[in-house]
Design an enzyme around this catalytic site. Sequence first.
Site, PDB file in Angstrom:
ATOM      1  N   HIS A   7       4.130  -9.816 -10.172  1.00 47.35           N
ATOM      2  CA  HIS A   7       2.918 -10.393 -10.747  1.00 47.35           C
ATOM      3  C   HIS A   7       2.925 -10.286 -12.271  1.00 47.35           C
ATOM      4  O   HIS A   7       2.561 -11.228 -12.973  1.00 47.35           O
ATOM      5  CB  HIS A   7       1.674  -9.727 -10.155  1.00 47.35           C
ATOM      6  CG  HIS A   7       1.330 -10.251  -8.794  1.00 47.35           C
ATOM      7  ND1 HIS A   7       1.989  -9.835  -7.665  1.00 47.35           N
ATOM      8  CD2 HIS A   7       0.436 -11.195  -8.393  1.00 47.35           C
ATOM      9  CE1 HIS A   7       1.500 -10.481  -6.617  1.00 47.35           C
ATOM     10  NE2 HIS A   7       0.562 -11.315  -7.020  1.00 47.35           N
ATOM     11  N   LYS A  35      -4.386  -6.121   1.005  1.00 50.69           N
ATOM     12  CA  LYS A  35      -5.425  -5.276   1.592  1.00 50.69           C
ATOM     13  C   LYS A  35      -6.361  -4.782   0.518  1.00 50.69           C
ATOM     14  O   LYS A  35      -5.986  -4.693  -0.650  1.00 50.69           O
ATOM     15  CB  LYS A  35      -4.802  -4.113   2.353  1.00 50.69           C
ATOM     16  CG  LYS A  35      -4.102  -3.108   1.470  1.00 50.69           C
ATOM     17  CD  LYS A  35      -3.881  -1.784   2.180  1.00 50.69           C
ATOM     18  CE  LYS A  35      -3.079  -0.863   1.283  1.00 50.69           C
ATOM     19  NZ  LYS A  35      -3.171   0.537   1.576  1.00 50.69           N
TER      20      LYS A  35
HETATM   21  S1  SF4 Z   1      -1.581   3.113   6.002  1.00 47.18           S
HETATM   22 FE1  SF4 Z   1      -1.606   4.663   4.401  1.00 47.18          FE
HETATM   23  S2  SF4 Z   1       0.451   4.772   3.657  1.00 47.18           S
HETATM   24 FE2  SF4 Z   1       0.240   2.866   4.769  1.00 47.18          FE
HETATM   25  S3  SF4 Z   1      -0.321   1.336   3.237  1.00 47.18           S
HETATM   26 FE3  SF4 Z   1      -2.189   2.157   4.080  1.00 47.18          FE
HETATM   27  S4  SF4 Z   1      -2.769   3.811   2.702  1.00 47.18           S
HETATM   28 FE4  SF4 Z   1      -0.632   3.342   2.328  1.00 47.18          FE
END
Ligand code: SF4
Lengths: 193, 296
Positions: free
Chosen positions: A36, A103
């Site tokens: 990015h 996310k």
């Molecule tokens: S589950 Fe935990 S380790 Fe995996 S991406 Fe999400 S925050 Fe990071």
Amino acid sequence: MIQLEAPFTEEKIRALKLGDEVEITGIIFTGRDAAHKYIHEGGELPPDMDLKDKIIYHCGPVVIKDENGDWKVVAAGPTTSIREEPYQGDIIKQLGLRAVIGKGGMGEKTLAACKEFGCVYFHAIGGAAQVLASNIKRVRGVHFMEKFGSPEAMWELEVVKFPVVVTMDSHGNSLHKEILEKSTAVFNRLVNK
Amino acid sequence: MGMLLCNLDSSLLELVRRTSTELPADVRNVIHQAIQREQQDSIAQNALNIIERNIQLAQERSLPLCQDTGSCLFYIDCPVGLDQMMFAEKAREAVKEATRRGYLRQNSVDSLTGKNSGTNIGIGMPVFHFHQHNSPEIKVRMMLKGGGSENMGQQYSLPMVSLKANRDLEGCRKVILDAVLNAQGKGCGPGILGVCIGGDRATGFEHSKEQLLRKLDDTNPIPELAELESTILKQANELGIGPMGFGGKTTLFGVKIGAMNRLPACYFVSVSYMCWAFRRQGIQLSEDGSVQNWLY
Ligand code: SF4
């Protein structure tokens, strides 16, 4: 469950609404911090890499070479998107992206770009590396491997029924904003603020 | 020393493999309970279903549960006389081999040059905590803590005017809930908190992480802290942040709080956030270094 298949046209993207559960089939490109920053600073993309109407996935996958010397994605969940907030809106415009997968959601600048240019933010299930890897059928190629290293490289992936949720649509709505407002109201009550 | 430990290499490698690819039973249980609790067919429930399927797939395939295999933290309880340098070297070898086999992602970056070592070995990585004890037993616990969850850690210095948080347990409650509010959507919730009240800026965080070694269904032996843990768990879930921040009834799976002495002038509350991919495992070694039993 809505099926979204390539080509990802503006019309298909505009039809999506907050909270829609979607399965994506087509090509996606991974890209995270290094990519990015590089694109935003005007770095050039290889000529065979066209991101118009495509999807960028905020992901640093674990990829190995199998016995035949072919790339194999062994884990591929999303990484936190908000780190790309300074760049994302401009990149959506610059490259003509139709969707971003990640996310945690993104901020106002990205939300505005989604609205203006017909793009959407999909939330993948964070940490669900195996489920998501099983929806990746093939590695079509990798870009910037030398420059950025494996997790930061831009992997070109063929996905089938890749499960995501629309948390920012192309009409200015954000589930993250809604939940933040609601939870903050409860929080203020709980701490007598 | 009388110990041969000739099977140590394979035991440590198996510890790393299992830590990265399987979740311990206490964590799997709370995830399963949360699925029952969420509204049928909600996005929250579907997210948890994908998480549960992911746990199963990872175990079957012996592959990382999450692509961010995080930083490798080792906690070793050992008798006086264990050669800690040898032990750390063996653990580093296990981490290297696990990385080569794809159980761990290449996750160790030089902070100045940005170069990835490719082996998960580098200055300060992995992390070792040796604790000597008066027993011949050797216990090795391992935790993998991903960057997304580590970024959600917070340290508060009380009093904190904006939250009217004073230097008491009520003040602690407020700032810990604040940490949950701020982690929303980012740390792959539902999460688990490890908290330390007191200590200094370094030991507070260290102790908060050690709280995560406790089993989720244990009860804090200190009654005030046990009560604070259950209050925060309940109230955090009232926030309605839900799995992945999609909204829902489960925001936290557990809260574990410890306390350390502090300086009169300092009152820190250190919060370590752990994501649902709560990868911790442990082994007790027998004399020849093979695994006598698993700790979680
Ligand atoms: S589950 Fe935990 S380790 Fe995996 S991406 Fe999400 S925050 Fe990071």
